[in-house]
Design an enzyme around this catalytic site. Structure first.
Site, PDB file in Angstrom:
ATOM      1  N   GLU A 142       7.067 -13.454 -25.041  1.00  0.00           N
ATOM      2  CA  GLU A 142       6.143 -12.325 -24.912  1.00  0.00           C
ATOM      3  C   GLU A 142       6.855 -10.977 -24.849  1.00  0.00           C
ATOM      4  OE1 GLU A 142       3.690 -12.091 -21.377  1.00  0.00           O
ATOM      5  OE2 GLU A 142       5.061 -13.334 -20.264  1.00  0.00           O
ATOM      6  N   CYS A 168       0.871  -1.178   0.000  1.00  0.00           N
ATOM      7  CA  CYS A 168       0.000   0.000   0.000  1.00  0.00           C
ATOM      8  C   CYS A 168       0.904   1.222   0.000  1.00  0.00           C
ATOM      9  CB  CYS A 168      -0.861   0.012   1.263  1.00  0.00           C
ATOM     10  SG  CYS A 168      -1.865  -1.451   1.455  1.00  0.00           S
ATOM     11  N   LYS A 213      -2.229  -6.626 -19.669  1.00  0.00           N
ATOM     12  CA  LYS A 213      -1.904  -7.174 -18.345  1.00  0.00           C
ATOM     13  C   LYS A 213      -2.997  -8.129 -17.873  1.00  0.00           C
ATOM     14  CE  LYS A 213       0.402  -7.892 -14.704  1.00  0.00           C
ATOM     15  NZ  LYS A 213       1.552  -8.810 -14.840  1.00  0.00           N
ATOM     16  N   HIS A 254      11.037 -37.791 -29.479  1.00  0.00           N
ATOM     17  CA  HIS A 254       9.747 -38.142 -30.113  1.00  0.00           C
ATOM     18  C   HIS A 254       9.357 -37.114 -31.153  1.00  0.00           C
ATOM     19  CE1 HIS A 254       9.294 -41.390 -27.288  1.00  0.00           C
ATOM     20  NE2 HIS A 254       9.607 -40.555 -26.311  1.00  0.00           N
ATOM     21  N   TRP A 275      -3.868  -1.543  -1.192  1.00  0.00           N
ATOM     22  CA  TRP A 275      -3.868  -2.770  -1.991  1.00  0.00           C
ATOM     23  C   TRP A 275      -4.277  -3.848  -1.009  1.00  0.00           C
ATOM     24  CZ3 TRP A 275      -3.383  -3.808  -7.086  1.00  0.00           C
ATOM     25  CH2 TRP A 275      -3.219  -5.143  -7.460  1.00  0.00           C
ATOM     26  N   GLU A 295       7.622 -21.722 -18.488  1.00  0.00           N
ATOM     27  CA  GLU A 295       7.514 -20.313 -18.080  1.00  0.00           C
ATOM     28  C   GLU A 295       8.649 -19.499 -18.681  1.00  0.00           C
ATOM     29  OE1 GLU A 295       5.367 -18.450 -17.091  1.00  0.00           O
ATOM     30  OE2 GLU A 295       6.457 -16.683 -16.381  1.00  0.00           O
ATOM     31  N   LYS A 314       8.088 -16.160 -21.135  1.00  0.00           N
ATOM     32  CA  LYS A 314       8.713 -14.856 -20.866  1.00  0.00           C
ATOM     33  C   LYS A 314       9.456 -14.355 -22.092  1.00  0.00           C
ATOM     34  CE  LYS A 314       7.090 -13.536 -17.891  1.00  0.00           C
ATOM     35  NZ  LYS A 314       6.020 -14.434 -17.665  1.00  0.00           N
ATOM     36  N   ARG A 323       1.359   1.726  -5.981  1.00  0.00           N
ATOM     37  CA  ARG A 323       1.539   0.770  -4.864  1.00  0.00           C
ATOM     38  C   ARG A 323       0.214   0.155  -4.439  1.00  0.00           C
ATOM     39  NH1 ARG A 323       6.255   0.922  -2.325  1.00  0.00           N
ATOM     40  NH2 ARG A 323       5.317  -0.035  -0.491  1.00  0.00           N
ATOM     41  N   ASN A 371       1.176   0.215   6.053  1.00  0.00           N
ATOM     42  CA  ASN A 371       1.524  -0.641   4.914  1.00  0.00           C
ATOM     43  C   ASN A 371       2.272  -1.829   5.487  1.00  0.00           C
ATOM     44  OD1 ASN A 371       2.241  -1.798   2.455  1.00  0.00           O
ATOM     45  ND2 ASN A 371       4.159  -0.635   2.374  1.00  0.00           N
ATOM     46  N   GLY A 372       1.782  -3.046   5.229  1.00  0.00           N
ATOM     47  CA  GLY A 372       2.460  -4.240   5.730  1.00  0.00           C
ATOM     48  C   GLY A 372       1.433  -5.276   6.154  1.00  0.00           C
TER      49      GLY A 372
HETATM   50  C1  AGP Z   1       2.266 -13.727 -18.333  1.00  0.00           C
HETATM   51  O1  AGP Z   1       3.511 -13.061 -18.333  1.00  0.00           O
HETATM   52  C2  AGP Z   1       1.235 -13.040 -19.199  1.00  0.00           C
HETATM   53  N1  AGP Z   1       1.088 -11.678 -18.774  1.00  0.00           N
HETATM   54  C3  AGP Z   1      -0.074 -13.814 -19.307  1.00  0.00           C
HETATM   55  O2  AGP Z   1       0.211 -15.088 -19.834  1.00  0.00           O
HETATM   56  C4  AGP Z   1      -0.847 -14.031 -17.993  1.00  0.00           C
HETATM   57  O3  AGP Z   1      -0.139 -14.901 -17.149  1.00  0.00           O
HETATM   58  C5  AGP Z   1      -2.199 -14.671 -18.321  1.00  0.00           C
HETATM   59  O4  AGP Z   1      -2.917 -13.766 -19.154  1.00  0.00           O
HETATM   60  C6  AGP Z   1      -3.031 -14.981 -17.065  1.00  0.00           C
HETATM   61  O5  AGP Z   1      -3.283 -13.798 -16.371  1.00  0.00           O
HETATM   62  P1  AGP Z   1      -3.891 -13.923 -14.886  1.00  0.00           P
HETATM   63  O6  AGP Z   1      -2.862 -14.593 -14.054  1.00  0.00           O
HETATM   64  O7  AGP Z   1      -4.170 -12.515 -14.471  1.00  0.00           O
HETATM   65  O8  AGP Z   1      -5.141 -14.750 -14.973  1.00  0.00           O
END
Ligand code: AGP
Length: 609
Positions: free
Chosen positions: A488, A2, A604, A504, A75, A481, A485, A28, A101-102
């Site tokens: 994207e 926060c 996002k 395979h 938050w 993962e 990264k 924040r 905050n905490g």
């Molecule tokens: C991950 O780096 C991406 N921003 C994207 O794959 C994300 O993880 C996915 O859209 C799921 O989002 P969420 O965790 O908010 O559901």
């Protein structure tokens, strides 16, 4: 995470300045906002849930008298983002007002103790125990000064805090205190300021005084006094000049939010370990009695589910089914039923595909559990039980700190379930608990010692046309993962699959110089993985290995290696082993001139199906 702010002005009203300063702390947290001022010995307070601008339109945050005040932008961690849970919080008599905050870890026991003494609580927050604790301390020791009452109360608090506190008893002072959550002072000729972060007051002054853990501060018209909480010894500390621009300050000097959030992971992992037992135990109970458990998510959150499926199986002998949310209805829509449990994992709590899967499961009477970073999101409202990952707002589109915080919470759930079922030995349990607690330090070591190495690797391979990411066992999730990264934010086509699958089919793609990233914890798969590395090497691949420190077997095979601390149990390895891959993607993205915070075509939170 926060934002708190407080100020004492030599002249003029504090409220408008607090309002504008909170706006600069919105990164924040921004699900609620509140301001309190003191004028003529009386507290004035305005607060509500909602973004700062929304609340300001409703209540006019500027319109409060007094040259002294505190404010908070929230938050939510404990208690949904409702007006009643927004800060500031007060004592019974309305004489003490607090922003925080905490996470106060022992708030349940303090709350019960104070309620037994007659205190009336109005919120669900952990923070509200503080004004009542100070009130009770003063009631039992009326001769105490305000700062001494705060000092005595602080000694009862366990957990992280940055407090700003005012009282009508001494209306010309603000008392601040810090343990782990950030706190900094601003000073200039017009007044004195306290804040969670420098951006709050940077347009007013660039003279800052850093406050350390275990310190209490008295702000007054005369300036500031710093003392140690432990023995009240005086601390002398002069202001430093901040050279940052405001834009840099919001990123705390980092060039992008993504690298700032990668570096925040040790603090975030400490916060996830402050999860309230009550919520973890409640969710564990639901998992324990489930006949079948679907782990449902998208993107990075799906990779957390994939890793969790290994954790639940290996630690608690609980079979779980990680499912892409976008496929859930087609794949399980007819079979999910009242005996099913669905654990939906979503950083935003608003991903349309994930919510569709949740709705489908609910229509079939399944039990829905939620793991999210946003308290108050749709997922928290539709879940039977939910847990917040406490990672704070994640601004970078690419998930980093929210991924490792998801993994930490999922590992804690798997461990609790294992204890409940008695599936692993006490020694194994102790080892896992010790390593979970040590994880923040391990991640700190990785970032501190390996970031330069990762930058060099990124520079060397920035023009590669394709990357492979391979792992075995739980490291398959880490490899997936790492691939996401890189794709994207560096826009490099990348392929990930369990290393055992290479022969395979995918191995036919390998050509001379292809970078193949291997995720290689020293676990049961280590030996077989060496065979997979040899397969790739024999076809000209360049091996980039994330290894346990001192793993000479793989060092001798790899063109490049990145080391993580020794002895981390395999089931926890996705947390530390993913950090080098986050940094690799970030630095390759920079090498290619991209903006890692805002990658093309991505949002996002994907609120469309
Ligand atoms: C991950 O780096 C991406 N921003 C994207 O794959 C994300 O993880 C996915 O859209 C799921 O989002 P969420 O965790 O908010 O559901």
């Amino acid at each position: 995470m926060c934002g708190i702010f407080g100020c004492i002005l030599k002249e003029g009203n504090a409220a408008p300045l607090i309002h504008s300063s909170l706006k600069r702390l919105e990164y924040r947290g921004y699900d609620s906002v509140g301001i309190a001022t003191i004028s003529d010995g009386k507290i004035f307070m305005k607060k509500d849930s909602g973004k700062i601008d929304e609340v300001h339109k409703l209540v006019n945050l500027d319109d409060m008298p007094g040259n002294i005040g505190i404010g908070h932008t929230r938050w939510a961690t404990h208690g949904a983002p409702l007006k009643i849970n927004s800060h500031p919080h007060m004592d019974c008599k309305g004489e003490i007002v607090v922003v925080h905050n905490g996470i106060i870890e022992n708030f349940m026991e303090l709350r019960a103790e104070l309620q037994n003494l007659g205190h009336i609580f109005v919120s669900k927050t952990d923070t509200e125990v503080m004004p009542h604790l100070i009130e009770e301390t003063l009631k039992q020791n009326p001769k105490l000064t305000f700062v001494n009452a705060v000092l005595e109360s602080l000694k009862r608090i366990e957990g992280s805090y940055a407090f700003a506190i005012m009282s009508t008893r001494e209306p010309d002072k603000i008392i601040c205190a810090r343990n782990e959550s950030p706190l900094v002072l601003g000073v200039n000729g017009t007044g004195v300021f306290c804040a969670s972060d420098i951006p709050a007051f940077l347009p007013i002054t660039n003279k800052a005084v850093m406050i350390n853990n275990g310190e209490i501060v008295i702000l007054s018209q005369q300036g500031y006094e710093i003392h140690k909480i432990q023995d009240y010894s005086t601390v002398t500390r002069d202001p430093v000049t901040i050279e940052w621009t405001s834009e840099m300050a919001v990123k705390q000097g980092y060039p992008h939010f993504m690298i700032k959030e990668i570096h925040e992971q040790p603090e975030v992992l400490r916060n996830t370990l402050r999860m309230q037992d009550h919520y973890l135990d409640l969710m564990t109970t639901f998992l324990d009695r489930a006949d079948e458990v679907y782990l449902v998510a998208c993107g990075t959150s799906y990779h957390a589910c994939l890793a969790a499926s290994y954790m639940f199986s290996k630690l608690a002998f609980l079979p779980t089914y990680p499912v892409y949310a976008s496929e859930f209805v087609e794949q399980h829509g007819k079979s999910v039923n009242i005996e099913s449990t669905l654990l939906a994992v979503s950083q935003s709590g608003e991903t349309a595909d994930t919510l569709s899967a949740v709705m489908c499961a609910q229509q079939r009477a399944a039990t829905v559990l939620g793991l999210t970073n946003v308290i108050g999101s749709t997922l928290t409202r539709v879940s039977r039980v939910y847990i917040g990952t406490q990672a704070g707002p994640e601004i970078g589109v690419a998930a980093t700190k929210t991924f490792t915080s998801q993994l930490s919470v999922l590992a804690q759930l798997a461990l609790r379930l294992s204890k409940k079922r008695g599936k692993i030995s006490q020694d194994e349990m102790d080892c896992l608990e010790v390593n979970l607690k040590k994880m923040p330090e391990d991640v700190e070591i990785i970032i501190r010692t390996q970031e330069e190495k990762v930058k060099q690797i990124a520079h060397k391979y920035k023009d590669s046309k394709v990357f492979f990411f391979l792992g075995r066992g739980i490291s398959t999730a880490t490899a997936f993962e790492g691939r996401l990264k890189l794709m994207e934010i560096a826009y490099i086509p990348s392929i990930a699959f369990p290393a055992g699958e290479s022969k395979h089919g995918p191995i036919s793609l390998i050509e001379e110089g292809f970078p193949v990233v291997f995720v290689c914890p020293r676990d049961d798969c280590h030996k077989t993985l060496i065979g997979n590395i040899m397969e790739m090497k024999a076809r000209g691949a360049h091996i980039i290995a994330v290894i346990e420190e001192g793993d000479d077997d793989i060092k001798s095979l790899a063109e490049e290696y990145i080391e993580v601390p020794k002895g981390i149990p395999s089931v926890l390895s996705p947390i530390p082993f993913s950090v080098p891959l986050q940094m690799l993607a970030y630095y390759i993205s920079l090498e290619k001139g991209n903006n890692p915070d805002m990658p093309r075509n991505l949002a996002k939170s994907v609120t469309v199906k």
